[in-house]
Scaffold this motif. Structure first.
Motif, PDB file in Angstrom:
ATOM      1  N   ALA A   1      80.705 -89.294   1.337  1.00  0.00           N
ATOM      2  CA  ALA A   1      80.428 -89.013  -0.077  1.00  0.00           C
ATOM      3  C   ALA A   1      81.694 -88.714  -0.858  1.00  0.00           C
ATOM      4  N   ALA A   2      82.853 -89.023  -0.282  1.00  0.00           N
ATOM      5  CA  ALA A   2      84.120 -88.775  -0.971  1.00  0.00           C
ATOM      6  C   ALA A   2      84.139 -89.486  -2.316  1.00  0.00           C
ATOM      7  N   GLY A   3      84.648 -88.791  -3.326  1.00  0.00           N
ATOM      8  CA  GLY A   3      84.657 -89.356  -4.669  1.00  0.00           C
ATOM      9  C   GLY A   3      83.383 -89.085  -5.429  1.00  0.00           C
ATOM     10  N   GLY A   4      82.453 -88.382  -4.814  1.00  0.00           N
ATOM     11  CA  GLY A   4      81.224 -87.986  -5.481  1.00  0.00           C
ATOM     12  C   GLY A   4      81.178 -86.483  -5.665  1.00  0.00           C
ATOM     13  N   PHE A   5      80.150 -86.020  -6.351  1.00  0.00           N
ATOM     14  CA  PHE A   5      79.957 -84.582  -6.535  1.00  0.00           C
ATOM     15  C   PHE A   5      78.463 -84.296  -6.608  1.00  0.00           C
ATOM     16  N   VAL A   6      78.107 -83.066  -6.289  1.00  0.00           N
ATOM     17  CA  VAL A   6      76.709 -82.650  -6.307  1.00  0.00           C
ATOM     18  C   VAL A   6      76.394 -81.959  -7.627  1.00  0.00           C
ATOM     19  N   ILE A   7      75.327 -82.363  -8.265  1.00  0.00           N
ATOM     20  CA  ILE A   7      74.800 -81.633  -9.410  1.00  0.00           C
ATOM     21  C   ILE A   7      73.723 -80.698  -8.863  1.00  0.00           C
ATOM     22  N   GLY A   8      73.981 -79.399  -8.924  1.00  0.00           N
ATOM     23  CA  GLY A   8      73.024 -78.490  -8.314  1.00  0.00           C
ATOM     24  C   GLY A   8      73.434 -77.043  -8.407  1.00  0.00           C
ATOM     25  N   ASP A   9      73.014 -76.272  -7.419  1.00  0.00           N
ATOM     26  CA  ASP A   9      73.260 -74.844  -7.355  1.00  0.00           C
ATOM     27  C   ASP A   9      74.310 -74.572  -6.283  1.00  0.00           C
ATOM     28  N   VAL A  10      75.317 -73.781  -6.611  1.00  0.00           N
ATOM     29  CA  VAL A  10      76.411 -73.515  -5.681  1.00  0.00           C
ATOM     30  C   VAL A  10      75.907 -72.806  -4.432  1.00  0.00           C
ATOM     31  N   GLY A  11      75.027 -71.821  -4.604  1.00  0.00           N
ATOM     32  CA  GLY A  11      74.513 -71.078  -3.459  1.00  0.00           C
ATOM     33  C   GLY A  11      73.718 -71.953  -2.507  1.00  0.00           C
ATOM     34  N   VAL A  12      72.935 -72.858  -3.057  1.00  0.00           N
ATOM     35  CA  VAL A  12      72.153 -73.768  -2.212  1.00  0.00           C
ATOM     36  C   VAL A  12      73.085 -74.641  -1.377  1.00  0.00           C
TER      37      VAL A  12
ATOM     38  N   GLY B   1      79.111 -75.192   9.078  1.00  0.00           N
ATOM     39  CA  GLY B   1      80.069 -74.283   8.467  1.00  0.00           C
ATOM     40  C   GLY B   1      81.406 -74.942   8.186  1.00  0.00           C
ATOM     41  N   MET B   2      82.383 -74.116   7.769  1.00  0.00           N
ATOM     42  CA  MET B   2      83.760 -74.583   7.533  1.00  0.00           C
ATOM     43  C   MET B   2      83.809 -75.785   6.584  1.00  0.00           C
ATOM     44  N   LEU B   3      82.940 -75.778   5.588  1.00  0.00           N
ATOM     45  CA  LEU B   3      82.940 -76.848   4.582  1.00  0.00           C
ATOM     46  C   LEU B   3      82.851 -76.167   3.221  1.00  0.00           C
ATOM     47  N   PRO B   4      83.991 -75.926   2.588  1.00  0.00           N
ATOM     48  CA  PRO B   4      83.977 -75.161   1.340  1.00  0.00           C
ATOM     49  C   PRO B   4      83.325 -75.920   0.203  1.00  0.00           C
ATOM     50  N   VAL B   5      82.811 -75.157  -0.755  1.00  0.00           N
ATOM     51  CA  VAL B   5      82.229 -75.701  -1.978  1.00  0.00           C
ATOM     52  C   VAL B   5      83.218 -75.475  -3.110  1.00  0.00           C
ATOM     53  N   ALA B   6      83.581 -76.529  -3.802  1.00  0.00           N
ATOM     54  CA  ALA B   6      84.518 -76.442  -4.927  1.00  0.00           C
ATOM     55  C   ALA B   6      83.744 -76.620  -6.225  1.00  0.00           C
ATOM     56  N   VAL B   7      83.746 -75.609  -7.062  1.00  0.00           N
ATOM     57  CA  VAL B   7      83.036 -75.686  -8.342  1.00  0.00           C
ATOM     58  C   VAL B   7      83.880 -76.484  -9.329  1.00  0.00           C
ATOM     59  N   ILE B   8      83.272 -77.486  -9.961  1.00  0.00           N
ATOM     60  CA  ILE B   8      83.970 -78.293 -10.966  1.00  0.00           C
ATOM     61  C   ILE B   8      83.275 -78.136 -12.311  1.00  0.00           C
ATOM     62  N   GLU B   9      83.995 -78.443 -13.374  1.00  0.00           N
ATOM     63  CA  GLU B   9      83.456 -78.311 -14.723  1.00  0.00           C
ATOM     64  C   GLU B   9      83.146 -79.657 -15.354  1.00  0.00           C
ATOM     65  N   ARG B  10      83.794 -80.715 -14.862  1.00  0.00           N
ATOM     66  CA  ARG B  10      83.596 -82.059 -15.407  1.00  0.00           C
ATOM     67  C   ARG B  10      83.519 -83.054 -14.263  1.00  0.00           C
TER      68      ARG B  10
ATOM     69  N   PRO C   1      82.370 -80.902  -3.866  1.00  0.00           N
ATOM     70  CA  PRO C   1      82.470 -80.566  -5.289  1.00  0.00           C
ATOM     71  C   PRO C   1      81.068 -80.392  -5.879  1.00  0.00           C
ATOM     72  N   VAL C   2      80.853 -79.305  -6.575  1.00  0.00           N
ATOM     73  CA  VAL C   2      79.544 -79.037  -7.182  1.00  0.00           C
ATOM     74  C   VAL C   2      79.720 -78.778  -8.667  1.00  0.00           C
ATOM     75  N   LEU C   3      78.975 -79.516  -9.470  1.00  0.00           N
ATOM     76  CA  LEU C   3      78.885 -79.278 -10.906  1.00  0.00           C
ATOM     77  C   LEU C   3      77.610 -78.465 -11.126  1.00  0.00           C
ATOM     78  N   PRO C   4      77.719 -77.176 -11.424  1.00  0.00           N
ATOM     79  CA  PRO C   4      76.508 -76.345 -11.511  1.00  0.00           C
ATOM     80  C   PRO C   4      75.624 -76.759 -12.687  1.00  0.00           C
ATOM     81  N   ALA C   5      74.398 -77.128 -12.369  1.00  0.00           N
ATOM     82  CA  ALA C   5      73.408 -77.435 -13.404  1.00  0.00           C
ATOM     83  C   ALA C   5      72.342 -76.352 -13.450  1.00  0.00           C
ATOM     84  N   VAL C   6      72.259 -75.574 -12.380  1.00  0.00           N
ATOM     85  CA  VAL C   6      71.305 -74.474 -12.282  1.00  0.00           C
ATOM     86  C   VAL C   6      71.983 -73.333 -11.539  1.00  0.00           C
ATOM     87  N   GLU C   7      71.423 -72.142 -11.684  1.00  0.00           N
ATOM     88  CA  GLU C   7      71.909 -70.973 -10.950  1.00  0.00           C
ATOM     89  C   GLU C   7      70.699 -70.148 -10.533  1.00  0.00           C
TER      90      GLU C   7
END
Length: 336
Positions: free
Chosen positions: A33-44, A54-63, A76-82
């Motif tokens: 999934a390299a080059g993609g990002f998740v639209i979702g909740d960071v905690g999920v 484990g050992m797979l960090p979540v990077a919060v992005i804004e765009r 990479p996660v673009l938060p759409a919900v919390e």
């Protein structure tokens, strides 16, 4: 002429209580999934990373574009919900249904704005959507509404068989009523136009009958004579290579393209949901991809559901999601 601008893939989180987040984490872990990002909740997504090794960090992005420059081996996660609290795995939860809906809407908006190359959606749960008051039976109808209501159709595909549906998420009784001249002809037009995306500008389309033996000349039902056949004739008059209707219990075998048996058809038009989906899924759920035809953007998804019985068990298989990501990339590349 300038080369097309590189854009990321938008991957929606799906139902937070199902296997969608886990399969997304597995896809990123494997580099698929390299080059993609998740639209979702960071905690999920952090929970999903933990459940898959484990050992797979979540990077919060804004765009969206920031996903292209995210560090390797992260999600990479673009938060759409919390979500204030994570939904329990494997259980219907209205909060998960609402969150999934909001993620799909956000992805659609980004796609319509031209900020992503394509959208790949993780599975949602119909009952969770209903519990949240979301009045859509599935992704296809939801995306159609977000895109302005233009006619769309559902296609399920693997490397051996492609099927496009005339009717989708309705009861069998309603599906029979939905098999009209206009619906069949519109489906043929959409399937014909869309096939150019995967390199078949003039696809051979085989049409499955509605009734046993395609009605057997009217002995087992006359929809083939009154509705389906005339729609096929009208499509052929428009230059569409449509053939049939044929018996539904053999047309899919005739279309299957394997070594030593080239398929007679590039696409099979099925009249209702299970008629078209069972043949593709029987060939292997792990290889099937759902593609929405007729949208102004590319959308794919795995061909399975939320699998609540597997959520959190470590037994979820990301193969269909990875296939959906690959299909999205190929279709987006062709469109560019």
């Amino acid at each position: 002429m300038n080369p097309p601008r590189l854009q990321p893939l938008a991957l929606t989180m799906g139902d937070a209580a199902g296997i969608g987040p886990e399969t997304l984490a597995m896809a990123f872990r494997r580099g698929e999934a390299a080059g993609g990002f998740v639209i979702g909740d960071v905690g999920v997504m952090r929970r999903a990373a933990g459940l898959t090794g484990g050992m797979l960090p979540v990077a919060v992005i804004e765009r969206p574009g920031q996903a292209l420059h995210a560090p390797p081996n992260c999600i990479p996660v673009l938060p759409a919900v919390e979500l204030e609290a994570l939904p329990a795995l494997g259980r219907i939860d209205a909060r998960a249904g609402e969150a999934a809906f909001r993620c799909i809407r956000a992805a659609s908006e980004l796609a319509l704005a031209g900020e992503v190359a394509a959208v790949v959606t993780a599975p949602i749960h119909k009952e969770a959507l209903a519990a949240a008051g979301v009045d859509f039976p599935g992704h296809t109808e939801m995306l159609q509404a977000f895109a302005g209501g233009a006619p769309v159709r559902m296609m399920l595909a693997n490397d051996e068989l492609k099927t496009v549906l005339v009717t989708i998420h309705v009861s069998l009784r309603q599906a029979i009523e939905g098999v009209t001249f206009d619906a069949v002809l519109e489906t043929l037009r959409i399937a014909h136009r869309s096939a150019a995306l995967w390199g078949q500008p003039r696809p051979r389309i085989g049409i499955a009958g509605l009734n046993p033996h395609a009605g057997e000349g009217g002995l087992f039902g006359d929809e083939e004579l009154r509705i389906i056949g005339p729609a096929v004739d009208a499509a052929r008059a428009e230059g569409i290579d449509a053939r049939g209707p044929f018996a539904g219990d053999t047309v899919f075998m005739r279309a299957r393209d394997v070594p030593g048996h080239p398929g007679e058809f590039d696409i099979v038009l099925a009249m209702y949901h299970d008629q078209g989906l069972i043949p593709v899924k029987y060939l292997g759920v792990e290889r099937g991809v759902n593609v929405t035809l007729g949208l102004p953007f590319i959308r794919t998804s795995p061909d399975h559901g939320t699998a609540f019985d597997l959520a959190g068990s470590g037994r979820a298989d990301p193969s269909s999601l990875i296939a959906a990501i690959g299909m999205a990339r190929r279709l987006a590349g062709a469109k560019l």
